[in-house]
Design an enzyme around this catalytic site. Structure first.
Site, PDB file in Angstrom:
ATOM      1  N   LYS A   1      -5.826 -19.854  -1.297  1.00  0.00           N
ATOM      2  CA  LYS A   1      -7.150 -19.891  -2.065  1.00  0.00           C
ATOM      3  C   LYS A   1      -7.137 -21.371  -2.527  1.00  0.00           C
ATOM      4  CE  LYS A   1      -7.214 -15.025  -3.810  1.00  0.00           C
ATOM      5  NZ  LYS A   1      -7.232 -14.264  -4.757  1.00  0.00           N
TER       6      LYS A   1
ATOM      7  N   LYS B   1     -13.392 -10.082   0.890  1.00  0.00           N
ATOM      8  CA  LYS B   1     -14.806 -10.379   0.223  1.00  0.00           C
ATOM      9  C   LYS B   1     -15.167 -11.601   0.150  1.00  0.00           C
ATOM     10  CE  LYS B   1     -12.966  -7.303  -3.557  1.00  0.00           C
ATOM     11  NZ  LYS B   1     -11.911  -7.467  -4.590  1.00  0.00           N
TER      12      LYS B   1
ATOM     13  N   LYS C   1      -8.078 -11.061   8.101  1.00  0.00           N
ATOM     14  CA  LYS C   1      -8.257  -9.615   7.766  1.00  0.00           C
ATOM     15  C   LYS C   1      -9.726  -9.444   6.916  1.00  0.00           C
ATOM     16  CE  LYS C   1      -7.076 -10.672   2.828  1.00  0.00           C
ATOM     17  NZ  LYS C   1      -6.083 -10.804   1.542  1.00  0.00           N
TER      18      LYS C   1
HETATM   19  P1  TYM Z   1      -8.164  -7.484  -4.574  1.00  0.00           P
HETATM   20  O1  TYM Z   1      -9.413  -7.107  -5.188  1.00  0.00           O
HETATM   21  O2  TYM Z   1      -8.194  -8.301  -3.466  1.00  0.00           O
HETATM   22  O3  TYM Z   1      -8.047  -5.896  -3.432  1.00  0.00           O
HETATM   23  C1  TYM Z   1      -8.144  -4.789  -3.950  1.00  0.00           C
HETATM   24  C2  TYM Z   1      -7.122  -3.895  -3.022  1.00  0.00           C
HETATM   25  O4  TYM Z   1      -7.664  -3.792  -1.776  1.00  0.00           O
HETATM   26  C3  TYM Z   1      -6.672  -4.256  -0.813  1.00  0.00           C
HETATM   27  N1  TYM Z   1      -7.219  -5.086   0.264  1.00  0.00           N
HETATM   28  C4  TYM Z   1      -6.901  -4.557   1.628  1.00  0.00           C
HETATM   29  N2  TYM Z   1      -6.135  -3.440   2.311  1.00  0.00           N
HETATM   30  C5  TYM Z   1      -6.519  -3.277   3.419  1.00  0.00           C
HETATM   31  N3  TYM Z   1      -7.177  -4.283   4.260  1.00  0.00           N
HETATM   32  C6  TYM Z   1      -7.740  -5.168   3.808  1.00  0.00           C
HETATM   33  N4  TYM Z   1      -8.323  -6.075   4.437  1.00  0.00           N
HETATM   34  C7  TYM Z   1      -7.803  -5.473   2.305  1.00  0.00           C
HETATM   35  N5  TYM Z   1      -8.326  -6.177   1.418  1.00  0.00           N
HETATM   36  C8  TYM Z   1      -7.954  -5.839   0.282  1.00  0.00           C
HETATM   37  C9  TYM Z   1      -5.778  -5.018  -1.569  1.00  0.00           C
HETATM   38  O5  TYM Z   1      -4.327  -5.072  -1.234  1.00  0.00           O
HETATM   39  C10 TYM Z   1      -5.611  -4.275  -2.886  1.00  0.00           C
HETATM   40  O6  TYM Z   1      -4.518  -3.213  -3.084  1.00  0.00           O
HETATM   41  N6  TYM Z   1      -4.194  -9.038  -7.017  1.00  0.00           N
HETATM   42  C11 TYM Z   1      -4.905  -7.596  -6.687  1.00  0.00           C
HETATM   43  C12 TYM Z   1      -5.569  -7.128  -7.708  1.00  0.00           C
HETATM   44  C13 TYM Z   1      -4.481  -6.593  -8.867  1.00  0.00           C
HETATM   45  C14 TYM Z   1      -3.747  -5.458  -8.789  1.00  0.00           C
HETATM   46  C15 TYM Z   1      -3.105  -5.724 -10.145  1.00  0.00           C
HETATM   47  C16 TYM Z   1      -3.536  -4.555  -7.799  1.00  0.00           C
HETATM   48  C17 TYM Z   1      -4.684  -7.126  -9.978  1.00  0.00           C
HETATM   49  N7  TYM Z   1      -3.389  -6.544 -10.883  1.00  0.00           N
HETATM   50  C18 TYM Z   1      -2.163  -4.651 -10.331  1.00  0.00           C
HETATM   51  C19 TYM Z   1      -2.534  -3.355  -8.303  1.00  0.00           C
HETATM   52  C20 TYM Z   1      -1.731  -3.644  -9.559  1.00  0.00           C
HETATM   53  C21 TYM Z   1      -6.265  -8.070  -5.968  1.00  0.00           C
HETATM   54  O7  TYM Z   1      -6.856  -9.098  -5.565  1.00  0.00           O
HETATM   55  O8  TYM Z   1      -6.997  -6.963  -5.187  1.00  0.00           O
END
Ligand code: TYM
Length: 352
Positions: free
Chosen positions: A111, A219, A216
């Protein structure tokens, strides 16, 4: 009951990767675990963002959780920033987080490279400490996430163990009328924090882009063609699948390293239809891309349609949504404050 927590950032639109990697699994897990699902708005400000859109995106994400099937009689939904303890615990945790651990984080490196030095705030570096705080505050047993969160989960576990080792055996005792911190001699491993485990699904943990089977689905990818958003209308879904990248091999198969797109599209089909890998492999082995793409587009449209209908109902009832978020934050605050107090105590602060 064991407890699970997880969350999604309210940035961009929620896509099939978020759904298959995380949210869809939350729906089945909420039946067996005490569940807390948050919308991580504080994480969403770690890269330049539009303040005018944040609150709308946060509510939309909550509405998507509900539309996908999170049931508030089984699980709590809340906004991360509504529970102040997240930021407070983060400060305490950050005192014990070596900078080297954070510099090694792949997501930080990726990032910050993309954003350019001028746009990289300190919060992008300390992002995983806030995530650890989200998880450890609730003494969570499991965290259902996609594969890209594995490294953040490892850091969370290491941090929990480090704090447990540094401060775990200490207890407040009254000595001569004064509160003071001393070793109780009882150094139980998980005294302060439970060390949580990630729950990463076997299939769906890494949904790939529609335009490049080696990166992957995300967003932030510039082209919307690369992802299916949960709220994409029918014709958009059909068009994205029609135009997605394929190959010129004959027949369709899983797990051929020369055919990443084929593996990805078959996996999406498998998950969205609820079939086994073997069934899909058999059904599609002699298919051509044209036939398969029509099948896949129809399956996606059928699966997402009811979610989209529910989403419209929920988003048109803001009072209901506010009520859900208030109830969620109230419950979460109770659990979070108890942990936070015990951490302050263990770290030697004067009790209020
Ligand atoms: P974020 O918002 O990027 O993504 C949310 C969830 O979606 C999963 N994910 C995917 N899974 C499969 N294939 C993909 N292409 C893909 N893109 C995203 C992510 O693994 C995630 O589970 N840091 C985290 C948010 C967060 C969090 C937490 C999660 C903050 N605090 C505490 C669990 C517990 C994030 O940016 O997710």
């Amino acid at each position: 009951k064991k407890r699970i927590v997880s969350g999604v950032q309210p940035t961009g639109s929620i896509h099939l990767g978020n759904y298959l990697g995380a949210i869809k699994n939350w729906i089945s897990l909420q039946n067996s675990y005490e569940a807390l699902f948050f919308i991580v708005d504080l994480h969403a400000i770690t890269l330049p963002y539009d303040a005018q859109l944040l609150s709308k995106a946060t509510k939309n994400t909550a509405a998507i959780y509900l539309a996908c099937g999170i049931d508030t009689s089984k699980a709590s939904i809340f906004v991360q920033s509504h529970v102040r303890a997240h930021v407070e615990l983060m400060w305490l945790l950050s005192s014990a987080t070596p900078i080297g651990w954070l510099n090694r984080m792949i997501q930080f490196k990726e990032k910050s490279r993309k954003a350019g030095d001028e746009n990289v705030g300190v919060a992008l570096l300390t992002y995983p400490v806030l995530m650890a705080s989200d998880i450890l505050l609730y003494q969570s047993d499991f965290v259902p996430v996609g594969e890209d969160q594995k490294q953040h989960m490892e850091l969370t576990r290491e941090l929990a163990e480090r704090i447990n080792n540094l401060y775990g055996g200490r207890k407040w005792k009254k000595m001569g009328g004064f509160d003071c911190l001393c070793y109780s001699g009882d150094r139980r491993g998980g005294a302060i924090f439970k060390v949580p485990e990630p729950l990463i699904p076997q299939a769906g943990a890494r949904v790939m882009s529609l335009t490049d089977g080696l990166s992957k689905m995300s967003k932030s990818a510039p082209s919307d063609q690369s992802r299916i958003n949960l709220l994409d209308p029918k014709d958009v879904i059909a068009n994205k699948i029609k135009r997605c990248k394929t190959d010129s091999f004959s027949g369709l198969e899983f797990d051929n390293p020369d055919r990443p797109e084929c593996n990805n599209l078959l996996s999406i089909f498998q998950l969205i239809t609820g079939r086994t890998k073997e069934e899909v492999a058999r059904e599609c082995q002699d298919m051509n891309w044209g036939t398969f793409k029509t099948l896949l587009a129809d399956a996606l449209i059928d699966h997402l349609h009811p979610i989209q209908v529910r989403y419209e109902e929920i988003i048109s009832d803001p009072a209901y949504l506010d009520g859900v978020l208030l109830e969620g934050a109230t419950k979460a605050t109770c659990i979070a404050d108890a942990t936070l107090n015990s951490v302050y105590q263990a770290m030697g602060f004067v009790q209020r």
